[in-house]
Design a protein around this motif. Structure first.
Motif, short mmCIF file in Angstrom:
data_model
loop_
_atom_site.label_atom_id
_atom_site.label_comp_id
_atom_site.label_asym_id
_atom_site.label_seq_id
_atom_site.Cartn_x
_atom_site.Cartn_y
_atom_site.Cartn_z
N LYS A 16 -38.56 25.93 -52.70
CA LYS A 16 -39.06 24.68 -52.13
C LYS A 16 -39.84 23.88 -53.19
O LYS A 16 -39.69 22.67 -53.32
CB LYS A 16 -39.96 25.04 -50.95
CG LYS A 16 -40.60 23.88 -50.24
CD LYS A 16 -41.41 24.41 -49.06
CE LYS A 16 -42.12 23.30 -48.32
NZ LYS A 16 -42.84 23.84 -47.16
N LEU A 71 -32.65 32.46 -52.78
CA LEU A 71 -32.89 31.31 -51.90
C LEU A 71 -33.92 31.76 -50.87
O LEU A 71 -33.59 32.44 -49.90
CB LEU A 71 -31.58 30.90 -51.21
CG LEU A 71 -31.67 29.76 -50.21
CD1 LEU A 71 -32.12 28.47 -50.88
CD2 LEU A 71 -30.32 29.56 -49.52
N VAL A 121 -37.10 27.25 -48.20
CA VAL A 121 -36.16 26.12 -48.37
C VAL A 121 -35.53 25.72 -47.02
O VAL A 121 -35.10 24.59 -46.84
CB VAL A 121 -35.05 26.48 -49.40
CG1 VAL A 121 -34.04 25.36 -49.55
CG2 VAL A 121 -35.66 26.83 -50.76
N ASP A 122 -35.57 26.65 -46.06
CA ASP A 122 -34.87 26.41 -44.78
C ASP A 122 -35.39 25.16 -44.05
O ASP A 122 -34.64 24.52 -43.32
CB ASP A 122 -35.04 27.61 -43.83
CG ASP A 122 -34.35 28.87 -44.35
OD1 ASP A 122 -33.85 28.86 -45.49
OD2 ASP A 122 -34.34 29.86 -43.61
N HIS A 137 -25.25 27.40 -49.34
CA HIS A 137 -25.18 28.83 -49.67
C HIS A 137 -24.27 29.44 -48.62
O HIS A 137 -24.46 29.21 -47.42
CB HIS A 137 -26.59 29.44 -49.62
CG HIS A 137 -26.70 30.82 -50.19
ND1 HIS A 137 -25.91 31.87 -49.78
CD2 HIS A 137 -27.52 31.33 -51.16
CE1 HIS A 137 -26.23 32.97 -50.47
NE2 HIS A 137 -27.20 32.66 -51.32
N GLN A 164 -36.82 31.67 -47.92
CA GLN A 164 -36.78 31.04 -46.59
C GLN A 164 -37.57 29.74 -46.53
O GLN A 164 -37.36 28.94 -45.61
CB GLN A 164 -37.29 32.03 -45.55
CG GLN A 164 -36.22 33.08 -45.26
CD GLN A 164 -36.60 34.02 -44.14
OE1 GLN A 164 -37.78 34.21 -43.89
NE2 GLN A 164 -35.62 34.64 -43.52
N HIS A 209 -33.31 19.41 -47.76
CA HIS A 209 -32.16 19.73 -48.63
C HIS A 209 -31.22 20.76 -48.00
O HIS A 209 -30.07 20.86 -48.41
CB HIS A 209 -32.68 20.27 -49.97
CG HIS A 209 -33.62 19.33 -50.64
ND1 HIS A 209 -33.20 18.19 -51.28
CD2 HIS A 209 -34.99 19.35 -50.75
CE1 HIS A 209 -34.25 17.54 -51.76
NE2 HIS A 209 -35.35 18.22 -51.45
N GLN A 210 -31.70 21.51 -47.07
CA GLN A 210 -30.94 22.62 -46.50
C GLN A 210 -29.78 22.15 -45.66
O GLN A 210 -29.96 21.33 -44.77
CB GLN A 210 -31.92 23.47 -45.66
CG GLN A 210 -31.30 24.58 -44.85
CD GLN A 210 -30.71 24.10 -43.53
OE1 GLN A 210 -29.51 24.16 -43.34
NE2 GLN A 210 -31.56 23.60 -42.65
N ARG A 211 -28.57 22.67 -45.97
CA ARG A 211 -27.43 22.39 -45.09
C ARG A 211 -26.69 23.69 -44.75
O ARG A 211 -25.63 23.64 -44.16
CB ARG A 211 -26.43 21.42 -45.74
CG ARG A 211 -26.96 20.04 -45.93
CD ARG A 211 -27.23 19.29 -44.63
NE ARG A 211 -27.64 17.93 -44.89
CZ ARG A 211 -28.84 17.57 -45.34
NH1 ARG A 211 -29.80 18.48 -45.54
NH2 ARG A 211 -29.11 16.30 -45.58
N TYR A 212 -27.20 24.84 -45.12
CA TYR A 212 -26.46 26.08 -44.86
C TYR A 212 -26.48 26.47 -43.39
O TYR A 212 -25.59 27.16 -42.93
CB TYR A 212 -26.91 27.25 -45.76
CG TYR A 212 -28.38 27.27 -46.10
CD1 TYR A 212 -28.85 26.58 -47.21
CD2 TYR A 212 -29.28 27.99 -45.34
CE1 TYR A 212 -30.20 26.59 -47.54
CE2 TYR A 212 -30.63 28.01 -45.66
CZ TYR A 212 -31.08 27.30 -46.75
OH TYR A 212 -32.42 27.31 -47.07
N TRP A 213 -27.46 26.01 -42.62
CA TRP A 213 -27.41 26.29 -41.18
C TRP A 213 -26.48 25.29 -40.49
O TRP A 213 -25.83 25.62 -39.50
CB TRP A 213 -28.80 26.26 -40.54
CG TRP A 213 -29.76 27.25 -41.15
CD1 TRP A 213 -31.02 27.00 -41.59
CD2 TRP A 213 -29.54 28.66 -41.36
NE1 TRP A 213 -31.59 28.15 -42.09
CE2 TRP A 213 -30.70 29.17 -41.96
CE3 TRP A 213 -28.46 29.51 -41.15
CZ2 TRP A 213 -30.83 30.51 -42.32
CZ3 TRP A 213 -28.58 30.85 -41.51
CH2 TRP A 213 -29.75 31.33 -42.08
#
Ligand code: CP
Length: 317
Positions: A259, A282, A286-287, A274, A284, A291-295
């Motif tokens: 982050k 990576l 960053v979640d 990711h 958590q 910027h996060q799009r992995y979820w």
């Protein structure tokens, strides 16, 4: 454009630009089933067989969820130990597939041997989808990645990607093939022992994948539109299964996205992808960043697989 009907999805090497956009278009068309959590009946007369010889959370369940959303049926195995391929007989791909082809209309296969889904496709009279083969490729993950970026940016051209982590990974092979079809500039950051094999590097370079190698994420994060991550603390993907060890090792800062780094150096609209699962490359924290799009990819992965199944099985033209 080639028809998708009855087609094997084994590699992104031969996927052309139009085919990506066709899959995305069909995914958008079918999105109401997933968005409204409402199963339809588009594939009510079809059955998916999942043949997973390696563990999976996302790929198998997203593919099965996609089939359920379209009203189709699902059978299969998630652990080859419960089949004759995983006991005394060690039944081979050819004999197994000669059975599976009569149990359904499409086979989704994950295997620890590179090329196993391609071998299955040689013997099967129904289409085979490669859901990850050893270190080989992971086409459905990367179609999901590409769709996620397309839905965010409205284009796949003119972007700078940073690929960071283990370049031997099947996702890294598929994403390199995919990016070779688009106008992108790319940076690659990996430890020497996890760098592309020379023959793969030559092949993707010849295909038009333009990249520079860098040592540390801090050198390039400020330029990145997309940061595409994999772990460097990895199991051996040629094994059916590897148990956790107490000391797996830690990720050097070169290959870690935090982050703090994102807030201090990244573009405000940089996207972090990711494929998961993750280790400490990576964190958590960053979640919860923008910027996060992995979820988001959990949802997109179902849309994309609905599109593929509908196209392959003739649910849409
Ligand atoms: N992204 C991915 O392949 O995850 P799984 O191993 O959980 O399927």
């Amino acid at each position: 454009m080639r028809s998708f009907m009855g087609r094997d999805i084994l590699s992104l090497k031969d996927f052309d630009r139009h085919e990506y956009f066709r899959v995305f278009e069909v995914a958008a068309m079918l999105e109401p089933y997933a968005r409204d959590r409402h199963n339809g009946d588009l594939l009510a007369h079809k059955t998916l067989v999942t043949a997973f010889y390696q563990p999976s959370t996302r790929t198998r369940l997203a593919t099965e969820a996609a089939m359920h959303r379209l009203g189709g049926h699902v059978t299969g195995f998630s652990d080859a130990k419960m089949t004759r391929a995983g006991d005394f007989y060690q039944e081979g791909i050819q004999d197994t597939v000669k059975m599976l082809e009569y149990y359904g209309d499409v086979i989704a296969m994950r295997h620890f041997q590179q090329g196993a889904p391609a071998e299955a496709a040689l013997h099967a009279s129904v289409p085979v989808i490669n859901c990850g083969d050893g270190w080989g490729e992971h086409p459905t993950q990367v179609l999901t990645d590409m769709m996620t970026i397309y839905r965010e940016r409205g284009t796949l051209d003119g972007l700078k990607w940073v690929l960071i982590g283990d370049m031997r990974m099947r996702t890294m092979h598929s994403i390199s093939y995919a990016l070779s079809k688009f106008d992108t500039q790319n940076y690659v950051i990996a430890p020497d022992e996890m760098y592309f094999l020379p023959e793969f590097e030559q092949e993707v370079t010849d295909m038009g994948f333009r990249f520079q190698r860098k040592e540390h994420i801090e050198q390039v994060i400020a330029e990145a539109d997309v940061i595409y991550m994999e772990p460097v603390v990895q199991p051996d993907y040629t094994k059916a299964r590897q148990e956790a060890t107490d000391d797996k090792g830690r990720t050097p800062a070169n290959y870690q996205v935090t982050k703090k780094l994102l807030f201090e150096k990244a573009k405000s609209d940089a996207i972090v992808l990711h494929s998961l699962p993750r280790q400490d490359e990576l964190l958590q924290d960053v979640d919860t960043t923008r910027h996060q799009r992995y979820w988001v990819e959990a949802y997109n992965g179902v849309l994309m697989r609905m599109a593929l199944l509908a196209l392959i099985l003739g649910g849409v033209e």
